[in-house]
Design a protein around this motif. Structure first.
Motif, PDB file in Angstrom:
ATOM      1  N   THR A  95      -6.808  11.116   5.827  1.00  0.00           N
ATOM      2  CA  THR A  95      -6.691  11.274   7.486  1.00  0.00           C
ATOM      3  C   THR A  95      -5.751  12.160   7.979  1.00  0.00           C
ATOM      4  OG1 THR A  95      -6.046   9.914   9.618  1.00  0.00           O
ATOM      5  CG2 THR A  95      -4.896   9.534   7.564  1.00  0.00           C
ATOM      6  N   VAL A  96      -5.660  12.711   9.261  1.00  0.00           N
ATOM      7  CA  VAL A  96      -4.951  13.730   9.777  1.00  0.00           C
ATOM      8  C   VAL A  96      -3.727  12.949  10.279  1.00  0.00           C
ATOM      9  CG1 VAL A  96      -4.457  15.711  11.283  1.00  0.00           C
ATOM     10  CG2 VAL A  96      -6.582  15.162  10.195  1.00  0.00           C
ATOM     11  N   ASP A  97      -2.432  13.625  10.011  1.00  0.00           N
ATOM     12  CA  ASP A  97      -1.234  13.059  10.573  1.00  0.00           C
ATOM     13  C   ASP A  97      -1.167  13.226  12.007  1.00  0.00           C
ATOM     14  OD1 ASP A  97       1.649  12.171  10.617  1.00  0.00           O
ATOM     15  OD2 ASP A  97       2.254  14.007  10.888  1.00  0.00           O
ATOM     16  N   THR A  98      -0.913  11.784  12.545  1.00  0.00           N
ATOM     17  CA  THR A  98      -0.805  11.854  14.122  1.00  0.00           C
ATOM     18  C   THR A  98       0.552  11.057  14.673  1.00  0.00           C
ATOM     19  OG1 THR A  98      -2.121   9.748  14.291  1.00  0.00           O
ATOM     20  CG2 THR A  98      -3.189  11.763  14.676  1.00  0.00           C
ATOM     21  N   THR A 155      -3.965   0.592  -3.055  1.00  0.00           N
ATOM     22  CA  THR A 155      -4.553   1.228  -1.909  1.00  0.00           C
ATOM     23  C   THR A 155      -3.669   2.423  -1.731  1.00  0.00           C
ATOM     24  OG1 THR A 155      -5.441  -0.754  -1.109  1.00  0.00           O
ATOM     25  CG2 THR A 155      -5.141   1.210   0.354  1.00  0.00           C
ATOM     26  N   VAL A 156      -4.174   3.701  -1.749  1.00  0.00           N
ATOM     27  CA  VAL A 156      -3.465   4.978  -1.342  1.00  0.00           C
ATOM     28  C   VAL A 156      -4.128   5.409  -0.179  1.00  0.00           C
ATOM     29  CG1 VAL A 156      -2.611   7.234  -1.979  1.00  0.00           C
ATOM     30  CG2 VAL A 156      -2.843   5.356  -3.691  1.00  0.00           C
ATOM     31  N   MET A 157      -3.347   5.756   0.796  1.00  0.00           N
ATOM     32  CA  MET A 157      -3.727   6.242   2.198  1.00  0.00           C
ATOM     33  C   MET A 157      -3.329   7.605   2.211  1.00  0.00           C
ATOM     34  SD  MET A 157      -5.652   6.429   5.050  1.00  0.00           S
ATOM     35  CE  MET A 157      -5.620   4.716   5.257  1.00  0.00           C
ATOM     36  N   ALA A 158      -4.102   8.813   1.984  1.00  0.00           N
ATOM     37  CA  ALA A 158      -3.798  10.201   2.111  1.00  0.00           C
ATOM     38  C   ALA A 158      -3.588  10.709   3.431  1.00  0.00           C
ATOM     39  CB  ALA A 158      -4.714  10.858   1.381  1.00  0.00           C
ATOM     40  N   VAL A 159      -2.665  11.418   3.815  1.00  0.00           N
ATOM     41  CA  VAL A 159      -2.485  11.854   5.230  1.00  0.00           C
ATOM     42  C   VAL A 159      -2.035  13.249   5.060  1.00  0.00           C
ATOM     43  CG1 VAL A 159      -1.051  11.545   7.327  1.00  0.00           C
ATOM     44  CG2 VAL A 159      -1.555   9.598   5.780  1.00  0.00           C
ATOM     45  N   SER A 160      -2.744  14.142   5.630  1.00  0.00           N
ATOM     46  CA  SER A 160      -2.757  15.773   5.745  1.00  0.00           C
ATOM     47  C   SER A 160      -1.992  16.145   6.901  1.00  0.00           C
ATOM     48  CB  SER A 160      -4.119  16.119   5.724  1.00  0.00           C
ATOM     49  OG  SER A 160      -3.958  17.751   5.873  1.00  0.00           O
ATOM     50  N   GLY A 170       0.957  -1.033  -0.005  1.00  0.00           N
ATOM     51  CA  GLY A 170      -0.018  -0.043  -0.048  1.00  0.00           C
ATOM     52  C   GLY A 170       0.838   1.154  -0.001  1.00  0.00           C
ATOM     53  N   VAL A 171       0.369   2.574  -0.187  1.00  0.00           N
ATOM     54  CA  VAL A 171       1.047   3.696  -0.297  1.00  0.00           C
ATOM     55  C   VAL A 171       0.694   4.738   0.764  1.00  0.00           C
ATOM     56  CG1 VAL A 171       1.750   5.524  -1.767  1.00  0.00           C
ATOM     57  CG2 VAL A 171       1.709   3.273  -2.724  1.00  0.00           C
ATOM     58  N   PHE A 172       1.332   5.311   1.166  1.00  0.00           N
ATOM     59  CA  PHE A 172       0.786   6.365   1.963  1.00  0.00           C
ATOM     60  C   PHE A 172       1.327   7.797   1.132  1.00  0.00           C
ATOM     61  CE2 PHE A 172       1.277   3.376   5.673  1.00  0.00           C
ATOM     62  CZ  PHE A 172       0.438   3.829   6.525  1.00  0.00           C
ATOM     63  N   TYR A 173       0.224   8.537   0.988  1.00  0.00           N
ATOM     64  CA  TYR A 173       0.378   9.958   0.467  1.00  0.00           C
ATOM     65  C   TYR A 173       0.337  11.040   1.504  1.00  0.00           C
ATOM     66  CZ  TYR A 173      -1.028  13.784  -2.363  1.00  0.00           C
ATOM     67  OH  TYR A 173      -1.066  15.097  -2.987  1.00  0.00           O
ATOM     68  N   PHE A 174       1.553  11.513   1.732  1.00  0.00           N
ATOM     69  CA  PHE A 174       1.458  12.863   2.657  1.00  0.00           C
ATOM     70  C   PHE A 174       1.260  14.000   1.825  1.00  0.00           C
ATOM     71  CE2 PHE A 174       3.667   9.164   4.800  1.00  0.00           C
ATOM     72  CZ  PHE A 174       3.074   9.396   6.141  1.00  0.00           C
ATOM     73  N   TYR A 175       0.513  14.854   2.308  1.00  0.00           N
ATOM     74  CA  TYR A 175       0.387  16.098   1.537  1.00  0.00           C
ATOM     75  C   TYR A 175      -0.064  17.239   2.430  1.00  0.00           C
ATOM     76  CZ  TYR A 175      -4.977  15.983   2.242  1.00  0.00           C
ATOM     77  OH  TYR A 175      -5.986  15.867   2.859  1.00  0.00           O
ATOM     78  N   SER A 176      -0.130  18.445   2.055  1.00  0.00           N
ATOM     79  CA  SER A 176      -0.686  19.518   2.708  1.00  0.00           C
ATOM     80  C   SER A 176      -1.609  20.312   1.881  1.00  0.00           C
ATOM     81  CB  SER A 176       0.505  20.673   3.137  1.00  0.00           C
ATOM     82  OG  SER A 176      -0.102  21.691   4.153  1.00  0.00           O
ATOM     83  N   SER A 177      -2.639  20.811   2.474  1.00  0.00           N
ATOM     84  CA  SER A 177      -3.832  21.531   1.725  1.00  0.00           C
ATOM     85  C   SER A 177      -3.298  23.096   1.095  1.00  0.00           C
ATOM     86  CB  SER A 177      -4.997  21.909   2.493  1.00  0.00           C
ATOM     87  OG  SER A 177      -4.734  22.549   3.753  1.00  0.00           O
TER      88      SER A 177
END
Length: 290
Positions: free
Chosen positions: A232-235, A214-219, A185-192
């Protein structure tokens, strides 16, 4: 043992008609001539030091001083043999000396551009170019004759070979990526607030749809993503994946079997580049492409 010899000599002289007294005188002279002369003490002490190093019989070598012709002295090494006995310069040192000499001749030709200096530099440089050409020619001949040394058999460089290699590589990549979603799977980290993320988000959505990945987008700032509304929000996921700083966009491939994250890269990438990197990280041995 000497008395019978003296007596016999005396009798023979008498028999020849000489008086006994004359015979005795001649006998005395002959004895004195045949007796070994004792060497003075000073002369014995003046024997050269090299005779003390002679080997062999004392009578022939020390007293008669026959020298090297009778193996009393070791023959002196010839100049050519002396040069051969000297340690030879290593190949690396010889090459370094050539480079140093070439630089010196070049500097001399630049600082003192006389006909002699420039001609000497050109001639020496051409000599080294000829040596390099011979090495390059022998290099390719050796590779032709030893396929285990020919890297182009693994990664062709001619047009026909490259086309064939790329076709095979594309087929392997499609085969691997078709089943990549079963394990990775892939974690995609981004910022709005990231303009690059606005461009890269839709690209990652197309990759996910095409390969079923499967790509998990993390803000990182909590803001939404148009391409991935179910974000999802980065924790702490960013640091847990081994990422440093706050660079976005960022991709991390996650192996669900080994639980090991593998960073894919940062910044905007094309879809083909993303999949090439995923294929390389999962299916290509390090160093095999180079």
């Amino acid at each position: 043992m000497c008395a019978p010899l003296t007596l016999a000599l005396t009798l023979s002289l008498v028999a020849s008609g000489l008086p006994a007294t004359s015979a005795n005188a001649q006998l005395a002279d002959s004895v004195s001539l045949s007796a070994p002369q004792e060497e003075p003490e000073a002369a014995r002490e003046a024997v050269p030091a090299q005779l003390a190093e002679q080997s062999g019989d004392d009578f022939y070598c020390r007293e008669r001083r026959l020298g090297e012709w009778f193996y009393c002295e070791k023959p002196k090494a010839k100049p050519s043999e002396q040069r051969a006995q000297q340690p030879t310069q290593s190949s690396a040192d010889q090459l370094a000396a050539i480079s140093k000499q070439l630089e010196e001749m070049k500097a001399r030709a630049i600082l003192q551009p006389t006909t002699e200096n420039v001609s000497a530099y050109i001639a020496f440089q051409r000599e080294q170019l000829n040596r390099a050409s011979s090495f390059a020619d022998m290099w390719r001949r050796t590779i032709w004759q030893n396929p285990e040394l020919d890297y182009t058999l693994q990664r062709p460089v001619n047009q026909l070979g490259k086309r064939t290699w790329l076709d095979n590589r594309t087929a392997d990549k499609n085969r691997v990526l078709a089943s990549i979603s079963k394990r990775y799977g892939v974690f995609y980290f981004y910022s709005s607030a990231c303009a690059a993320c606005e461009v890269f988000g839709p690209i990652m959505r197309s990759v996910s749809d095409r390969f079923g990945l499967t790509v998990m987008a993390v803000s990182l700032d909590g803001g939404p993503s148009k391409a991935f509304p179910n974000f999802t929000v980065d924790t702490g996921q960013y640091r847990a994946m081994g990422m440093q700083g706050q660079q976005v966009p960022a991709l991390v491939l996650f192996d669900t079997q080994t639980k090991r994250p593998m960073p894919i890269g940062y910044g905007v990438m094309a879809a083909d580049e993303v999949m090439d990197r995923i294929f390389t990280l999962t299916s290509v041995e390090p160093g095999s492409d180079f």
